[in-house]
Design an enzyme around this catalytic site. Structure first.
Site, PDB file in Angstrom:
ATOM      1  N   PRO A   2       0.825  -1.183   0.000  1.00  0.00           N
ATOM      2  CA  PRO A   2       0.000   0.000   0.000  1.00  0.00           C
ATOM      3  C   PRO A   2       0.871   1.249   0.000  1.00  0.00           C
ATOM      4  O   PRO A   2       1.769   1.392   0.818  1.00  0.00           O
ATOM      5  CB  PRO A   2      -0.762  -0.109   1.321  1.00  0.00           C
ATOM      6  CG  PRO A   2      -0.177  -1.283   2.045  1.00  0.00           C
ATOM      7  CD  PRO A   2       1.043  -1.686   1.357  1.00  0.00           C
ATOM      8  N   GLU A   3       0.575   2.127  -0.918  1.00  0.00           N
ATOM      9  CA  GLU A   3       1.266   3.398  -0.983  1.00  0.00           C
ATOM     10  C   GLU A   3       0.263   4.476  -0.575  1.00  0.00           C
ATOM     11  O   GLU A   3      -0.839   4.158  -0.142  1.00  0.00           O
ATOM     12  CB  GLU A   3       1.822   3.619  -2.400  1.00  0.00           C
ATOM     13  CG  GLU A   3       2.660   2.434  -2.878  1.00  0.00           C
ATOM     14  CD  GLU A   3       3.259   2.619  -4.265  1.00  0.00           C
ATOM     15  OE1 GLU A   3       3.503   3.761  -4.664  1.00  0.00           O
ATOM     16  OE2 GLU A   3       3.475   1.614  -4.954  1.00  0.00           O
TER      17      GLU A   3
END
Length: 287
Positions: A2-3
DNA sequence: ATCCTATCCTGTAGGC
DNA sequence: TGCCTACAGGATAGGA
């Protein structure tokens, strides 16, 4: 995994589903994530109400009443999941379960255990060891090319690696770093300190654009990431270079290349992202 | 300081 | 089918 866009998607969903809710009880797995999940987590959260949902880079800040914040990072495979029914599902790798007053449950699941859960006094957040290191968040405080040009001054790091460095900018990860540089037409191997002011202007505006579009698409699901409702994000369909090695560039048709930078894949179009001075002694080779 | 490498952990895809 | 290897969206301690 996840960014920034994925974490922001989860933050917004948490805001719409658990803001104002109170914790009835909590349980933890006792296993070690990036660091140990605090044993006192259940006792400290019990009876507290969620008052705010914040984010800085890839860190999620769940603010409770009476001055406590649950700091969370999803690492590579972490997920927050919300179940309106609080039903007892059997799920592997769940490290924290919060049961909410009035029904509903919030679970933190993380198979690879690179994630983070930490209780911090809200008043001391600014001094937290992890948060303190972070550079500005490019969505919360959009930066002009001038500022980036300044931050990068003198850096010999490859621009791709530079964008991944959370101390410079907080939130960009491996997928969006490649996507941003493709849009900007910048070779990922170039030294960050050698980009012109005009090039930084492009990178600054493309950074904002890519991240905001990805947020609108609820993030990118490559494999593990899910939203708070357990659904995949849709931005994966709109990736232009990431995970497309050998496929034709959507702009010019040349095959997309995959190289390694700091042991991580970089994808780019060698034609659209032109030559210029590269960084690193052997950054250029590799098929 | 600055940059690079190795490491933490599980799951999965691909080759044989 | 199973076994094996390589790789995966991240951060960070430690060495050069």
């Amino acid at each position: 995994m996840p960014e920034l866009p994925e974490v922001e998607t989860v933050r917004r969903m948490l805001e719409s589903s658990v803001l104002g809710r109170t914790v009835r009880s909590a349980r933890i797995s006792g296993l070690k994530l990036r660091s140990r999940v605090p044993a006192e987590l259940p006792a400290r959260l019990r009876g507290r109400t969620i008052e705010s949902l914040g984010r800085h880079g890839k860190y999620l800040l769940i603010g409770f009443d009476r001055g406590l914040t649950l700091l969370s990072h999803l690492g590579m495979s972490g997920r927050w999941l919300y179940f309106p029914d609080a039903g007892d599902r059997s799920l592997d790798h769940v490290h924290a379960r919060l049961v909410l007053v009035g029904g509903g449950a919030l679970w933190f699941q993380d198979p690879r255990r690179f994630g983070l859960l930490r209780i911090v006094e809200t008043a001391k957040l600014a001094r937290d060891a992890s948060l303190r290191r972070l550079g500005p968040d490019p969505v919360t405080t959009p930066l002009a090319g001038e500022a980036l040009h300044e931050i990068a001054h003198g850096s010999r790091q490859a621009i791709k690696t530079f964008l991944l460095d959370q101390r410079r900018l907080a939130g960009i990860g491996n997928i969006y770093a490649s996507e941003i540089l493709f849009r900007s037409g910048v070779d990922p191997r170039r030294m960050a300190g050698r980009l012109s002011r005009a090039e930084w202007d492009r990178v600054a505006s493309d950074t904002r654009q890519v991240l905001e579009e990805a947020i609108r698409g609820m993030g990118t699901t490559f494999s593990a990431y899910r939203t708070l409702w357990g659904e995949p994000g849709s931005y994966g369909e709109r990736l232009l270079v990431y995970d497309r090695p050998g496929e034709p560039c959507l702009r010019c048709g040349s095959p997309i290349r995959r190289i390694l930078q700091g042991q991580r894949s970089t994808f780019f179009c060698p034609v659209c992202q032109g030559r210029r001075t590269r960084s690193g002694p052997r950054a250029g080779r590799k098929a």
